[in-house]
Design a protein around this motif. Structure first.
Motif, PDB file in Angstrom:
ATOM      1  N   ILE A   1      52.377  -3.186 -49.024  1.00  0.00           N
ATOM      2  CA  ILE A   1      52.978  -2.673 -47.790  1.00  0.00           C
ATOM      3  C   ILE A   1      53.644  -3.860 -47.092  1.00  0.00           C
ATOM      4  CG2 ILE A   1      52.597  -1.489 -45.615  1.00  0.00           C
ATOM      5  CD1 ILE A   1      52.019   0.187 -48.144  1.00  0.00           C
TER       6      ILE A   1
ATOM      7  N   THR B   1      54.679  -5.781 -40.972  1.00  0.00           N
ATOM      8  CA  THR B   1      54.750  -4.824 -39.875  1.00  0.00           C
ATOM      9  C   THR B   1      56.074  -4.978 -39.138  1.00  0.00           C
ATOM     10  OG1 THR B   1      53.631  -6.369 -38.399  1.00  0.00           O
ATOM     11  CG2 THR B   1      52.246  -4.792 -39.553  1.00  0.00           C
TER      12      THR B   1
ATOM     13  N   MET C   1      61.588   3.682 -39.498  1.00  0.00           N
ATOM     14  CA  MET C   1      60.165   3.702 -39.831  1.00  0.00           C
ATOM     15  C   MET C   1      59.449   2.542 -39.169  1.00  0.00           C
ATOM     16  SD  MET C   1      58.420   3.524 -43.629  1.00  0.00           S
ATOM     17  CE  MET C   1      58.976   1.849 -43.972  1.00  0.00           C
TER      18      MET C   1
ATOM     19  N   ILE D   1      56.010   0.321 -39.449  1.00  0.00           N
ATOM     20  CA  ILE D   1      54.793  -0.066 -40.140  1.00  0.00           C
ATOM     21  C   ILE D   1      54.011  -0.930 -39.168  1.00  0.00           C
ATOM     22  CG2 ILE D   1      53.791  -1.354 -42.056  1.00  0.00           C
ATOM     23  CD1 ILE D   1      56.296  -0.814 -43.658  1.00  0.00           C
TER      24      ILE D   1
ATOM     25  N   GLN E   1      46.363   0.602 -38.982  1.00  0.00           N
ATOM     26  CA  GLN E   1      47.749   0.520 -39.454  1.00  0.00           C
ATOM     27  C   GLN E   1      48.243   1.893 -39.882  1.00  0.00           C
ATOM     28  OE1 GLN E   1      49.068  -1.350 -43.273  1.00  0.00           O
ATOM     29  NE2 GLN E   1      50.135  -2.783 -41.929  1.00  0.00           N
TER      30      GLN E   1
ATOM     31  N   ILE F   1      52.010   4.168 -41.133  1.00  0.00           N
ATOM     32  CA  ILE F   1      53.405   4.156 -41.591  1.00  0.00           C
ATOM     33  C   ILE F   1      54.019   5.454 -41.093  1.00  0.00           C
ATOM     34  CG2 ILE F   1      54.952   4.094 -43.573  1.00  0.00           C
ATOM     35  CD1 ILE F   1      52.706   2.717 -45.152  1.00  0.00           C
TER      36      ILE F   1
END
Length: 310
Positions: free
Chosen positions: A219, A222, A240, A242, A253, A255
């Motif tokens: 991933i 952020t 988006m 993150i 966390q 998404i």
């Protein structure tokens, strides 16, 4: 492309052209190897074979380390299928398998099982017990077992050698431009749309909450990204986040994708999210009102990027 989940399940009366490796990312350097493999196979009327491994060897041999991969096994399979590969063999990697000597691997796997007539490999390739096998040993074994070898040299972009490690580093740093350039395609996140806390809808920015099921999937850093997803055959653009939603939550966390001009129910659907551009770092705002102001700016910035780049 046919996917086979154990090398012992592969059967061919004809000889093949083979490459081996984990191919995490299926990046530009990998693509060079695969293009050569597939081209040679077609010219010679043979089948192209990629022997890869899952779990990734480091998941088995370095269990104490957190392993992050650019692709899930399904993402990798789709990329390889789109390249025109004939066979993808995903062999289960185990400690027992890791103990095969270089000679055993060449004789038992490459020659006897896969019927290899030519092996196409990348530079600095190692295999077998303790990674003892290398190009020199392959050249020693090739006349003995009647197969050819082609080594593809390091592929460079702006004199920087491409590697999966460098792509992972770029993604962790939010350097999406470099990561996508090295990959040769947009980095993707695949996941199921799940129920969230509905906070986005209350402030005018409804989001699809993406649950990535594979714990080893990398991933990226952020922050806020410009993205798109193919939904019912049409690309839908969006932005988006993150991160940890520090203004309203800050604990877990998530998404979350806000799609532009889109209001269909996506719950329980699996989406592939393409990351196009890193917009900004995640921030904590003094109020929800300040967050809304920034989200409107993010949306405008996203539109400007999409207008200029797609």
């Amino acid at each position: 492309m046919e996917i086979i989940h154990d090398v012992s399940s592969f059967h061919s009366t004809n000889r093949t052209i083979v490459t081996i490796g984990t191919f995490d990312g299926v990046h530009v350097g990998h693509q060079k190897i695969l293009e050569r493999l597939i081209s040679d196979a077609k010219k010679q009327g043979k089948k192209s074979v990629l022997l890869t491994f899952f779990p990734h060897p480091r998941m088995v041999l370095q269990k104490d380390m957190k392993i992050e991969l650019i692709n899930t096994i399904d993402e990798k399979a789709l990329l390889l299928q789109n390249m025109g590969l004939d066979y993808l063999i995903i062999h289960p990697f185990s400690k027992e398998f890791s103990r095969l000597t270089a000679l055993d691997f060449v004789r038992d796997i490459l020659v006897n099982q896969l019927k290899t007539s030519k092996l196409v490999i990348g530079y600095d390739h190692h295999f077998g017990k303790n990674r003892e096998g290398n190009i020199d040993q392959l050249r020693e074994y090739s006349p003995l077992y009647d197969f050819d070898i082609e080594e593809i040299s390091a592929q460079d972009i702006d004199n920087v050698s491409i590697s999966s490690t460098k792509i992972r580093k770029a993604l962790h740093e939010g350097n999406l431009k470099t990561a996508n350039r090295f990959l040769g395609y947009h980095f993707t996140i695949n996941g199921i749309v799940v129920n969230g806390k509905q906070l986005g809808g209350k402030i005018g920015f409804p989001t699809a909450n993406i649950n990535v099921e594979e714990p080893y999937k990398l991933i990226p850093k952020t922050g806020v990204y410009v993205v798109r997803s193919l939904i019912q055959g049409v690309f839908v653009n969006g932005m988006m986040n993150i991160g940890y939603r520090p203004t309203v939550d800050g604990k877990h966390q998530t998404i979350e994708v806000h799609f532009f001009d889109f209001n269909q129910d996506l719950y329980d659907q699996k989406l592939t999210i393409e990351l196009l551009y890193f917009l900004r770092e995640e921030q904590k705002f003094d109020s929800v009102e300040d967050l809304i102001v920034q989200l409107k700016k993010d949306k405008e910035s996203s539109f400007q990027f999409l207008e200029n780049n797609l």
